[in-house]
Design a protein around this motif. Structure first.
Motif, short mmCIF file in Angstrom:
data_model
loop_
_atom_site.label_atom_id
_atom_site.label_comp_id
_atom_site.label_asym_id
_atom_site.label_seq_id
_atom_site.Cartn_x
_atom_site.Cartn_y
_atom_site.Cartn_z
N ASP A 275 0.83 -1.20 0.00
CA ASP A 275 0.00 0.00 0.00
C ASP A 275 0.87 1.25 0.00
N ASP A 277 -0.08 4.27 -0.09
CA ASP A 277 -0.65 5.36 0.69
C ASP A 277 -0.25 5.31 2.16
N SER A 278 0.23 4.17 2.63
CA SER A 278 0.62 4.08 4.04
C SER A 278 2.08 3.68 4.22
N ARG A 361 -3.24 1.65 -3.68
CA ARG A 361 -3.43 2.93 -2.99
C ARG A 361 -4.80 2.85 -2.30
N THR A 362 -4.81 2.42 -1.06
CA THR A 362 -6.07 2.13 -0.40
C THR A 362 -6.90 3.36 -0.12
N ARG A 363 -6.28 4.54 -0.02
CA ARG A 363 -7.05 5.76 0.20
C ARG A 363 -7.44 6.42 -1.12
N PRO A 366 -9.60 3.23 -3.53
CA PRO A 366 -10.11 2.19 -2.62
C PRO A 366 -10.70 0.98 -3.32
#
Length: 392
Positions: A275, A277-278, A361-363, A366
């Protein structure tokens, strides 16, 4: 036995890629792409009417692995050599390559998301950017005819007197991607596979030279949601196989049906997803992150490109082929890059995933991040696409 998902497959631009297909079919038709025996790199024999059916997501490896679910299409294996999709092996890139007869570096549609206007990513499927969490239609601000300026092979054929038709979902009529990749043909919107087949058959029985392009997206959809080879995917493949068989049975004596795809697909388990995004290591120095989970354009902050390249190389290791933009261009990932605008759309760092790995990119993405099936990279499972020929 080696795992083909870990072996890099360079697209066969100029000889055996999706870019050569429509010019060869038009040369076989004797119009648009030149007379029979002219610009026909795939050496397709002459025909009086041509139907090209593109089944989104039908990779050559996936078809070969499921012969019982596609007996008709499997029977056509060997009627022509397989093709490569191009990079990234994603729908907007492949459809633009198909429609223009040019590799991605020439037509400039270089991913699912790429920087087409400074500081913003253009989603080439919806032709939108995102501001404040909402999609913004960019067909006026970024006209598809400007983003992809090459005259399409369809338009050239229509200008030469060919009856050119595009048969696809009603929802895609006038879309940014349709305008970029497939302009020049007469669009016929359809609802389902029944009227898709009916329109293709009707076109093949009209007078004069006919080039008819048909597109079906649901095999790709089910591959994304359930994974390629899953029971829903296999049942959809069976239905597609029957539709292709019906069109072939209705071919006139001088008719040709060509079936191909825009890419293959791999299943990405949850444990193989990184991920971005994190992950602080993947975020540092990154201005924009484009592409899709299997093929990323990484746009660096000014002066940070070398550090970003090193960080992504170290973090992903054997999960990916990581190159600078210049390295990827030099190795031929995109084919010749023809313009400064196209070069500007390629990331400072370009990432093609190996094996079953993905950078999600989970944010920011999604839904896309949760999908079982993914594509876009340079593995055989994603690059190799069938070319199947049936004659009347």
């Amino acid at each position: 036995m080696s795992d083909t998902r870990t072996e890099l497959v360079l697209p066969g631009y100029g000889s055996s890629s999706l870019a050569e297909l429509v010019p060869s079919l038009l040369a076989a038709l004797g119009a648009g792409g030149g007379p029979p025996g002219g610009h026909n790199p795939l050496r397709i024999a002459p025909a009086g009417k041509v139907c090209l059916l593109l089944v989104d997501g039908l990779g050559a490896e996936q078809l070969a692995a499921h012969p019982a679910d596609a007996p008709f299409l499997t029977s056509l294996l060997g009627t022509a050599d397989s093709l490569t999709a191009g990079f990234p092996s994603s729908t907007p890139v492949s459809l633009s390559t198909l429609g223009t007869g040019a590799p991605p570096g020439a037509h400039g549609v270089l991913g699912v998301r790429f920087e087409a206007a400074h500081g913003e990513l253009l989603d080439a499927i919806s032709w939108t950017t995102h501001r404040g969490g909402k999609p913004v239609d960019q067909r006026e601000a970024l006209p598809p005819e400007r983003v992809q300026p090459l005259e399409t092979a369809l338009a050239i054929a229509a200008g030469a007197g060919v009856d050119v038709r595009v048969v696809s979902a009603r929802a895609f009529d006038g879309s940014g991607l349709t305008r970029a990749a497939l302009r020049g043909g007469r669009y016929q919107g359809v609802h389902a596979l029944g009227d898709l087949a009916a329109e293709l058959i009707a076109a093949l029985h009209d007078r004069g030279p006919v080039f008819c392009y048909g597109y079906h997206s649901h095999l790709d959809l089910l591959g994304h949601v359930y994974g390629p080879g899953s029971p829903p995917w296999r049942l959809e493949l069976n239905i597609v196989d029957r539709v292709a068989s019906l069109v072939a049975e209705a071919l006139p004596p001088d008719g040709l049906l060509a079936v191909t795809a825009d890419h293959g697909m791999v299943t990405v388990p949850a444990q193989e997803r990184v991920d971005a995004d994190s992950d602080d290591g993947l975020r540092a120095g990154v201005r924009l992150l484009g592409g899709d989970p299997r093929a990323r354009h990484v746009y660096a902050e000014p002066g940070a490109a070398a550090d970003v390249l090193a960080a992504w190389s170290e973090r992903l290791g054997q999960r990916a082929w990581v190159r600078s933009g210049e390295q990827a261009i030099g190795e031929g990932w995109f084919g010749p890059v023809k313009s400064p605008s196209a070069r500007g759309r390629i990331g400072d760092v370009v990432v093609a995933m190996r094996g079953a790995a993905a950078v999600t990119r989970t944010r920011a993405e999604p839904l896309l991040s949760t999908l079982e099936g993914q594509h876009g990279s340079l593995t055989a499972a994603e690059q190799h696409i069938p070319l199947l020929l049936a004659r009347g």
